[in-house]
Design an enzyme around this catalytic site. Structure first.
Site, mmCIF file in Angstrom:
data_model
loop_
_atom_site.group_PDB
_atom_site.id
_atom_site.type_symbol
_atom_site.label_atom_id
_atom_site.label_comp_id
_atom_site.label_asym_id
_atom_site.label_seq_id
_atom_site.Cartn_x
_atom_site.Cartn_y
_atom_site.Cartn_z
ATOM 1 N N SER A 87 0.890 -1.481 -0.049
ATOM 2 C CA SER A 87 0.292 -0.351 0.215
ATOM 3 C C SER A 87 0.842 1.191 -0.055
ATOM 4 C CB SER A 87 -1.013 0.269 1.140
ATOM 5 O OG SER A 87 -1.506 1.135 1.322
ATOM 6 N N TYR A 133 -2.637 -1.263 10.241
ATOM 7 C CA TYR A 133 -2.146 -1.512 8.801
ATOM 8 C C TYR A 133 -0.983 -0.589 8.321
ATOM 9 C CZ TYR A 133 -4.067 -1.008 4.256
ATOM 10 O OH TYR A 133 -3.724 -1.479 2.658
#
Ligand code: NAD
Length: 260
Positions: free
Chosen positions: A142, A155
């Site tokens: 990401s 995350y």
């Protein structure tokens, strides 16, 4: 191009993973789909891939959040496809909260799926790739694998970990015909992000489309969502000969997010 290659795409019952599975199948790869969802809808996705692309497609309903689950996906996939030549680690979840009140159970769940599962599937898939002298490991990290945002402790930690793990696996297998890379998408409008748009709309008392624009304008200079098909295009490229020397890198598709 990928005829006679077998690909496992984790978390491919929706969003980015599904687009990658379809992208690889469109170039001739046999596919193992994995992830959760409505059994009848998943069966439809599976059959459509077989009919549209004339490849084999299997679905394995395996929860990757335990080491045993993640490793068993690879052994089951090897049983049904005969090999795992391409491994796309895509399954992921999100949870947002300030660090001091981040629920421990959510921290554990995000790390287990977004980081540890990537280690376990990779460790399980490598020996056969090494025997064959060919393999592609593609980790969907990401923009949050490269930079941080508030309230995403688990995350961001997991995705930075995935970028680091990709480099280690690349180094250990350099010159063996096996590459390992990360793809770092910005905002892609999938169910994972839709939940964040809905929360923003509620919190800011605006409609969904205004919240979607707010989300983009905070991070993504292009003000456009990346599409799952664009991520799939990058994954397919990583399986071509042109990418034989591309290993240990992270490829950003983020509308300029991390250029700032
Ligand atoms: P999504 O929610 O649409 O898909 C997630 C997939 O993972 C689904 O198929 C789901 O069933 C599966 N899954 C969830 N828990 C699982 C488990 N325990 N075991 C096996 N499968 C499980 O999400 P998405 O947006 O397509 O995300 C895919 C990946 O892309 C994730 O790793 C995510 O972090 C990453 N990513 C997404 C964006 C974005 O903007 N959507 C941006 C950057 C990175």
């Amino acid at each position: 191009m990928l005829t006679n290659k077998a690909a496992v795409v984790t978390g491919s019952t929706s969003g980015i993973g599904l687009a990658i599975a379809r992208g690889l199948a469109s170039h001739g790869a046999d596919i193992v789909l994995n992830g959760f969802g409505n059994a009848r809808e998943i069966e439809k996705l599976r059959v459509n891939i077989e009919l549209e692309f004339d490849v084999k497609a299997h679905y394995l309903n395996v929860d990757l959040s335990t080491p045993e689950g993640a490793r068993s996906l690879i052994s089951q996939a090897t049983d049904v496809l005969g090999a795992v030549d391409i491994l796309v680690n895509n399954a992921g979840i999100q949870h947002t909260d300030p660090t001091e009140s981040f629920p421990v159970e959510r921290w554990d769940a995000v790390i287990a799926l977004n980081l540890s599962a990537v280690f376990h599937t990779t460790a399980a898939a490598l020996p056969k790739m090494q025997e064959k002298g060919w393999g592609r490991i593609i980790n969907i990290a990401s923009a949050h694998g490269l930079v941080a945002s508030e309230h995403k402790a688990a995350y961001v930690a997991a995705k930075h970990g995935v970028v680091g793990l990709s480099k280690v696996v690349a180094l250990e297998n350099a010159g063996n015909g096996i590459t390992c890379n990360a793809i770092c998408p910005g905002w892609v409008r999938t169910p994972l992000v839709e939940a964040q748009i809905v929360a923003l709309a509620k919190g800011s008392e605006v409609d969904i489309e205004t919240a979607a624009k707010m989300l983009l304008s905070e991070k993504q200079p292009s003000l456009q969502f990346v599409t799952p098909e664009q991520i799939a295009g990058a994954a397919v490229f990583m399986c071509t000969e042109a990418a034989d020397q591309m290993t240990g890198t992270s490829l950003s598709l983020d509308g300029g997010w991390t250029a700032r």
